[in-house]
Design an enzyme around this catalytic site. Structure first.
Site, PDB file in Angstrom:
ATOM      1  N   CYS A  32      -5.588  -5.401   5.679  1.00 52.60           N
ATOM      2  CA  CYS A  32      -5.129  -5.340   4.285  1.00 52.60           C
ATOM      3  C   CYS A  32      -4.637  -3.936   3.915  1.00 52.60           C
ATOM      4  O   CYS A  32      -5.420  -2.979   3.945  1.00 52.60           O
ATOM      5  CB  CYS A  32      -6.289  -5.771   3.386  1.00 52.60           C
ATOM      6  SG  CYS A  32      -6.085  -5.412   1.647  1.00 52.60           S
ATOM      7  N   CYS A  35      -6.456  -2.366   0.931  1.00 48.72           N
ATOM      8  CA  CYS A  35      -7.825  -2.013   1.358  1.00 48.72           C
ATOM      9  C   CYS A  35      -7.816  -0.668   2.080  1.00 48.72           C
ATOM     10  O   CYS A  35      -8.705   0.161   1.878  1.00 48.72           O
ATOM     11  CB  CYS A  35      -8.397  -3.084   2.278  1.00 48.72           C
ATOM     12  SG  CYS A  35      -8.530  -4.719   1.538  1.00 48.72           S
TER      13      CYS A  35
END
Length: 127
Positions: A32, A35
């Site tokens: 991600c 993230c």
């Protein structure tokens, strides 16, 4: 310091060890992009806010936790106090205020997305 949580037993032990402290759990994934961007900020917050406990859960390696906590997007941050999610009902002043305004069921324990400013605002609010 940010603790890596791999399963429900580890999470339960971490929440229990926190006692009355605020716990911030980041549900994320290695693939991600957002993230990856919030990762260093989240770790810096763990150093800055020493009275708060921080943990991360990789949703791909801990699918049971992602399901149990209804994670639909990453990163998602959930906050806990005394082993329970922080909600309107866990804050008496907010509950009274929201009862009067008619918005009792609105949860405030979850933040989706890599918004460091909002995350820090919630941490300060719940500490």
């Amino acid at each position: 310091m940010v603790q890596n949580i791999r399963d429900m037993d580890e999470l339960k032990a971490f929440l229990k060890a926190a006692g009355n402290k605020l716990v911030v759990i980041e549900f994320s994934a290695k693939w991600c992009g957002p993230c990856k961007r919030i990762y260093p900020v989240f770790h810096a917050m763990s150093v800055q806010y020493r009275s708060v406990m921080f943990a991360t859960v990789d949703v791909d390696n801990a699918r049971e936790l992602a399901q149990t906590y209804h994670i639909k997007a990453v990163p998602t941050f959930q906050m806990f106090k005394q082993t329970k999610k922080v909600t309107l009902f866990s804050r008496i002043k907010r509950a009274i205020c929201c009862y009067r305004s008619g918005s009792l069921s609105e949860p405030i324990f979850e933040l989706c997305g890599a918004d460091a400013k909002k995350l820090e605002e919630k941490i300060r609010e719940f500490m």
